[in-house]
Each structure stands twice: as structure tokens, then as C-alpha cells.
Design a protein around this motif. Structure first.
Motif, short mmCIF file in Angstrom:
data_model
loop_
_atom_site.label_atom_id
_atom_site.label_comp_id
_atom_site.label_asym_id
_atom_site.label_seq_id
_atom_site.Cartn_x
_atom_site.Cartn_y
_atom_site.Cartn_z
N ASP A 52 0.83 -1.21 0.00
CA ASP A 52 0.00 0.00 0.00
C ASP A 52 0.86 1.26 0.00
N VAL A 53 1.87 1.27 0.85
CA VAL A 53 2.75 2.43 0.95
C VAL A 53 3.56 2.58 -0.33
N GLN A 54 3.99 1.48 -0.91
CA GLN A 54 4.74 1.52 -2.17
C GLN A 54 3.93 2.26 -3.24
N GLU A 55 2.68 1.88 -3.39
CA GLU A 55 1.83 2.51 -4.41
C GLU A 55 1.65 4.00 -4.13
N GLU A 56 1.46 4.35 -2.86
CA GLU A 56 1.29 5.74 -2.46
C GLU A 56 2.55 6.56 -2.77
N TYR A 57 3.73 6.01 -2.44
CA TYR A 57 4.97 6.74 -2.63
C TYR A 57 5.39 6.82 -4.10
N TYR A 76 9.72 -2.33 -3.55
CA TYR A 76 10.69 -1.24 -3.58
C TYR A 76 10.22 -0.07 -4.45
N VAL A 77 10.59 1.13 -4.02
CA VAL A 77 10.31 2.35 -4.77
C VAL A 77 11.65 2.96 -5.20
N GLU A 96 11.52 4.65 8.01
CA GLU A 96 10.18 4.06 7.90
C GLU A 96 10.26 2.65 7.32
N SER A 97 11.13 2.46 6.35
CA SER A 97 11.33 1.16 5.73
C SER A 97 11.89 0.16 6.74
N TYR A 98 12.85 0.61 7.53
CA TYR A 98 13.41 -0.24 8.60
C TYR A 98 12.30 -0.66 9.56
N ASP A 99 11.48 0.30 9.98
CA ASP A 99 10.36 -0.02 10.89
C ASP A 99 9.43 -1.05 10.25
N TYR A 100 9.20 -0.91 8.95
CA TYR A 100 8.33 -1.87 8.24
C TYR A 100 8.91 -3.28 8.28
#
Length: 107
Positions: A52-57, A76-77, A96-100
Motif C-alpha cells: 500500500d505504501v509503495q503505491e502511495e509513494y 521497492y520504490v 520508515e522502511s526499517y520499521d516496516y
């Protein structure tokens, strides 16, 4: 060109105190058994997020899915060069990616 861009990637990772860069010929970061950023042979930086975040970013960054060595890197973005002028901002996304990846089942 590769060496210069690698310095930028190293500077980016250095802004994040919870992890460090790994890899000599294929620089990357990993945690919990998962890679979450990568610097490829085309001097491109990719950061991993949930689907979801990938698509948003991708939309927010006016970017695309990240590819390395011809392979699509799932989740990945591609970080556009224009964003690399503000490494503090990109470091927020890297953290944020690390937290994910820390929320994923350990490998």
C-alpha cells in the motif's frame, strides 16, 4: 559516477543510527532477515515499503517500481535523484522502511 552516487547512499545510511550499510559490490541495508534498501549498478537507490505504501509513494515521488539487475524488486520504490538533495527527508523514508521490515516475521 558510481563512486559519487555511492557516497550519497552512504551519507543517507549514515543519517540512520539503527542500522548500517552492508555489501561491497552490491551495497544494501537489511534487518530482521530482509533487505530494505539497495544501491544498484545503475546508481539507483531503492527503498522497500509495504504494498500500500509503495503505491502511495510511487505517486507522491512521481517515481516507479525499483529494478535491480533487470529484476523487479517487490515492494521497492525508486528514489528519484531530485529527492537526494534533501537526505534528511529521504532518511525519514529509510527509517520508515526499517520499521516496516521489523514488523515482518523474522527470516
Amino acid at each position: 559516477m558510481w563512486e559519487e552516487k555511492l557516497k550519497v547512499y552512504d551519507q543517507l545510511v549514515a543519517k540512520c543510527s539503527r542500522f548500517e550499510r552492508k555489501g561491497k559490490t552490491m551495497p544494501y541495508t537489511s534487518a530482521n532477515g530482509y533487505m530494505f534498501s539497495l544501491f544498484n549498478k545503475d546508481c539507483e537507490i531503492g527503498i522497500r515499503f509495504s504494498k500500500d505504501v509503495q503505491e502511495e509513494y510511487i505517486k507522491a515521488f512521481n517515481s516507479s517500481i525499483y529494478k535491480s539487475y533487470g529484476a523487479v524488486m517487490k515492494g521497492y520504490v525508486l528514489i528519484p535523484d531530485s529527492m537526494l538533495n534533501d537526505l534528511d527527508n529521504v532518511a525519514k523514508y529509510l527509517n520508515e522502511s526499517y520499521d516496516y521490515v521489523m514488523t515482518l516475521e523474522p527470516k
